[in-house]
Design a protein around this motif. Structure first.
Motif, PDB file in Angstrom:
ATOM      1  N   ASN A 102       0.833  -1.205   0.000  1.00 29.10           N
ATOM      2  CA  ASN A 102       0.000   0.000   0.000  1.00 29.10           C
ATOM      3  C   ASN A 102       0.869   1.256   0.000  1.00 29.10           C
ATOM      4  O   ASN A 102       0.558   2.225  -0.703  1.00 29.10           O
ATOM      5  CB  ASN A 102      -0.932   0.013   1.212  1.00 29.10           C
ATOM      6  CG  ASN A 102      -2.049  -0.997   1.083  1.00 29.10           C
ATOM      7  OD1 ASN A 102      -2.350  -1.455  -0.013  1.00 29.10           O
ATOM      8  ND2 ASN A 102      -2.646  -1.372   2.197  1.00 29.10           N
ATOM      9  N   TYR A 106       0.867   4.168  -2.886  1.00 24.78           N
ATOM     10  CA  TYR A 106       0.623   5.578  -2.574  1.00 24.78           C
ATOM     11  C   TYR A 106       1.789   6.476  -2.968  1.00 24.78           C
ATOM     12  O   TYR A 106       1.695   7.697  -2.849  1.00 24.78           O
ATOM     13  CB  TYR A 106       0.354   5.768  -1.076  1.00 24.78           C
ATOM     14  CG  TYR A 106      -0.951   5.188  -0.609  1.00 24.78           C
ATOM     15  CD1 TYR A 106      -2.068   5.138  -1.437  1.00 24.78           C
ATOM     16  CD2 TYR A 106      -1.072   4.679   0.672  1.00 24.78           C
ATOM     17  CE1 TYR A 106      -3.259   4.594  -0.998  1.00 24.78           C
ATOM     18  CE2 TYR A 106      -2.266   4.135   1.121  1.00 24.78           C
ATOM     19  CZ  TYR A 106      -3.351   4.098   0.280  1.00 24.78           C
ATOM     20  OH  TYR A 106      -4.524   3.567   0.721  1.00 24.78           O
ATOM     21  N   GLU A 108       4.777   6.463  -1.478  1.00 23.41           N
ATOM     22  CA  GLU A 108       5.658   6.753  -0.345  1.00 23.41           C
ATOM     23  C   GLU A 108       6.999   6.032  -0.488  1.00 23.41           C
ATOM     24  O   GLU A 108       8.029   6.567  -0.099  1.00 23.41           O
ATOM     25  CB  GLU A 108       4.991   6.319   0.966  1.00 23.41           C
ATOM     26  CG  GLU A 108       3.760   7.132   1.317  1.00 23.41           C
ATOM     27  CD  GLU A 108       4.117   8.518   1.829  1.00 23.41           C
ATOM     28  OE1 GLU A 108       5.114   8.644   2.551  1.00 23.41           O
ATOM     29  OE2 GLU A 108       3.392   9.453   1.497  1.00 23.41           O
TER      30      GLU A 108
END
Length: 149
Positions: A102, A106, A108
């Motif tokens: 995840n 995203y 990151e």
């Protein structure tokens, strides 16, 4: 002697991992924190990690995580940077593979981060070949064997 009325002691509680399957909220980094991937476990609650800002750091696993959360090579972790030592950091959180995916989706984590591979930093041995003809087992060269009586 008093009679034991409980259901066990410290070892009974140690065997349970109650929060393993719980879905927790995804924790993003703040100021003074960085994402990293574990390169090597060093022992004594320490590890070497590659931070995604491009540096390798010696990290210390804090006491809250030390015997409850097992960290392995290749795991994605969140570390807290030290103001006074740039080459050392403290492990704050370990992400499970779903959370790491995840974070990658995203944006990151960089796209070069490998999430589910344990030998991410070791030498690759993918080009190993074995030469096998199948004729080696049928040789009847028993003349070389000498019976010693």
């Amino acid at each position: 002697m008093p009679k034991n009325k409980g259901k066990g002691g410290k070892n009974r509680r140690r065997g349970k991992n109650e929060n393993e399957n719980d879905k927790r909220e995804l924790v993003f980094r703040d100021d003074g924190q960085e994402y990293a991937q574990v390169i090597k476990m060093l022992g004594n609650g320490r590890l070497e990690a590659y931070c995604f800002d491009g540096t390798n750091r010696l990290c210390h696993i804090r006491g809250k995580l030390r015997k409850k959360v097992w960290i392995n090579q290749g795991d994605i972790i969140l570390i807290g940077l030290r103001d006074y030592q740039d080459s050392k950091a403290d492990v704050i959180l370990r992400y499970n593979p779903d959370e790491a995916r995840n974070l990658k989706s995203y944006g990151e984590l960089p796209e070069t981060a490998k999430i589910n591979e344990t030998s991410t930093f070791g030498p690759a041995d993918d080009d190993i070949t074995f030469d096998y003809d199948g004729d080696d087992f049928g040789d009847d060269n028993d003349e070389d064997i000498v019976d010693v009586v």
